[in-house]
Design a protein around this motif. Structure first.
Motif, PDB file in Angstrom:
ATOM      1  N   TYR A  29       9.472  -8.145   5.420  1.00 22.48           N
ATOM      2  CA  TYR A  29       9.115  -7.966   4.824  1.00 22.48           C
ATOM      3  C   TYR A  29       8.311  -7.348   3.577  1.00 22.48           C
ATOM      4  CZ  TYR A  29      10.050  -4.120   0.895  1.00 22.48           C
ATOM      5  OH  TYR A  29       9.754  -3.355  -0.416  1.00 22.48           O
ATOM      6  N   GLY A  30       7.693  -7.445   3.008  1.00 22.99           N
ATOM      7  CA  GLY A  30       6.367  -7.441   2.274  1.00 22.99           C
ATOM      8  C   GLY A  30       5.615  -6.589   2.303  1.00 22.99           C
ATOM      9  N   PRO A  31       4.872  -6.418   0.688  1.00 21.58           N
ATOM     10  CA  PRO A  31       3.270  -6.170   0.875  1.00 21.58           C
ATOM     11  C   PRO A  31       2.459  -6.267   1.862  1.00 21.58           C
ATOM     12  CG  PRO A  31       3.073  -7.896  -0.722  1.00 21.58           C
ATOM     13  CD  PRO A  31       4.545  -7.575  -0.086  1.00 21.58           C
ATOM     14  N   PRO A  32       1.253  -5.395   1.820  1.00 25.58           N
ATOM     15  CA  PRO A  32      -0.008  -5.420   2.503  1.00 25.58           C
ATOM     16  C   PRO A  32      -0.958  -7.041   2.102  1.00 25.58           C
ATOM     17  CG  PRO A  32      -0.342  -3.089   1.391  1.00 25.58           C
ATOM     18  CD  PRO A  32       1.647  -3.718   0.856  1.00 25.58           C
ATOM     19  N   ALA A  33      -0.804  -8.088   2.861  1.00 22.15           N
ATOM     20  CA  ALA A  33      -1.834  -9.088   3.156  1.00 22.15           C
ATOM     21  C   ALA A  33      -0.305 -10.258   2.723  1.00 22.15           C
ATOM     22  CB  ALA A  33      -2.607  -9.003   2.600  1.00 22.15           C
ATOM     23  N   ALA A  34       0.131 -10.110   2.632  1.00 21.75           N
ATOM     24  CA  ALA A  34       1.371 -10.893   2.520  1.00 21.75           C
ATOM     25  C   ALA A  34       1.299 -11.693   3.534  1.00 21.75           C
ATOM     26  CB  ALA A  34       3.361 -10.107   2.415  1.00 21.75           C
ATOM     27  N   GLY A  35       0.986 -11.580   4.912  1.00 22.95           N
ATOM     28  CA  GLY A  35       1.091 -13.203   5.551  1.00 22.95           C
ATOM     29  C   GLY A  35       1.898 -12.173   6.524  1.00 22.95           C
ATOM     30  N   GLN A  47       6.485  -2.728  -4.629  1.00 24.98           N
ATOM     31  CA  GLN A  47       7.088  -3.842  -5.924  1.00 24.98           C
ATOM     32  C   GLN A  47       8.123  -2.667  -6.168  1.00 24.98           C
ATOM     33  OE1 GLN A  47       4.660  -4.299  -9.201  1.00 24.98           O
ATOM     34  NE2 GLN A  47       6.190  -7.023  -9.480  1.00 24.98           N
ATOM     35  N   ALA A  48       7.697  -1.585  -6.698  1.00 18.56           N
ATOM     36  CA  ALA A  48       8.822  -0.838  -6.963  1.00 18.56           C
ATOM     37  C   ALA A  48       9.599  -0.221  -5.907  1.00 18.56           C
ATOM     38  CB  ALA A  48       8.024   0.896  -7.078  1.00 18.56           C
ATOM     39  N   ASP A  49       9.510  -0.363  -4.658  1.00 21.67           N
ATOM     40  CA  ASP A  49      10.812   0.122  -3.747  1.00 21.67           C
ATOM     41  C   ASP A  49      11.788  -1.273  -3.771  1.00 21.67           C
ATOM     42  OD1 ASP A  49      11.543   1.272  -1.770  1.00 21.67           O
ATOM     43  OD2 ASP A  49      10.777  -0.448  -0.176  1.00 21.67           O
ATOM     44  N   LEU A  50      11.325  -2.213  -3.771  1.00 19.88           N
ATOM     45  CA  LEU A  50      11.994  -3.905  -3.430  1.00 19.88           C
ATOM     46  C   LEU A  50      12.861  -3.380  -5.307  1.00 19.88           C
ATOM     47  CD1 LEU A  50      12.817  -6.201  -2.552  1.00 19.88           C
ATOM     48  CD2 LEU A  50      10.794  -7.276  -3.478  1.00 19.88           C
ATOM     49  N   ALA A  51      12.315  -3.067  -6.479  1.00 19.86           N
ATOM     50  CA  ALA A  51      12.363  -2.868  -7.750  1.00 19.86           C
ATOM     51  C   ALA A  51      14.296  -2.288  -7.170  1.00 19.86           C
ATOM     52  CB  ALA A  51      12.210  -3.047  -8.785  1.00 19.86           C
ATOM     53  N   ALA A  52      13.621  -0.841  -6.872  1.00 20.10           N
ATOM     54  CA  ALA A  52      14.834  -0.081  -6.980  1.00 20.10           C
ATOM     55  C   ALA A  52      15.880  -1.088  -5.400  1.00 20.10           C
ATOM     56  CB  ALA A  52      14.117   1.205  -6.266  1.00 20.10           C
TER      57      ALA A  52
END
Length: 186
Positions: free
Chosen positions: A8-14, A146-151
């Protein structure tokens, strides 16, 4: 019992880079090719049609579907079944917590959940380097991730990796150690 890895992660996180490093460590690790209905990049996907999607939905075989970048991306039961054949361990890439929840709930295997992270500035730099022509959309997806993870502050991870500070091979080795430790064959 079968095993899988959820990155799981944002675009281009690897996610792609670490998946490749995992495959180099052990041939059992295979990238899960999501079904994609739409246009654009085809590498790493099983391209499908709206009719195929409708048939999967009618059979209840869509585990998770998300619409992003003008396309539809699907994690499907037949695709996961095939990816796990022969003791293989699929590596599934997701960028939405609801996807993580649905896959773990609707496809019960031993999932290792890994949070990959990088800064928005790093996504802005990596996105065009990897050939994206829609970096602005990738940055919007970074914000959404980022918002999804914070939620979801109670989300459970077996591992968190800062991909700006951790080499892909090291991340892969850490993930591999967790998979081996949780393996019913270990």
């Amino acid at each position: 019992m079968s095993q899988g890895i959820l990155l799981y992660g944002p675009p281009a996180a690897g996610k792609d880079t670490i998946t490749a490093a995992l495959a180099e460590l052990d041939a059992r690790y295979v990238p899960f090719a999501r079904l994609k209905i739409g246009a654009g990049k085809t590498q790493g996907y099983r391209m499908g049609t709206p009719e195929q999607l409708a048939a999967l939905e009618a059979r209840g075989d869509v585990i998770y579907r998300n619409d992003r970048y003008g396309n539809i991306y699907v994690v499907d039961r037949p695709g996961l079944d095939q990816a796990m054949e022969g003791g293989r361990i699929p590596v599934v890439h997701l960028g939405q917590m609801v996807g993580m929840e649905r896959v773990t709930a609707l496809y019960p295997v031993l999932w290792v959940r890994v949070l990959l992270w990088c800064s928005k500035e790093t996504t802005a730099r990596r996105s065009p380097q990897r050939g994206d022509t829609d970096t602005a959309a990738r940055l919007a997806a970074w914000d959404a991730t980022q918002a999804d993870l914070a939620a979801h502050p109670r989300a459970r991870w077996e591992l968190g990796v800062d991909t700006e500070a951790t080499a892909p091979r090291e991340a892969a080795e850490r993930i591999d150690a967790i998979v081996r430790a949780s393996s019913p064959r270990s």
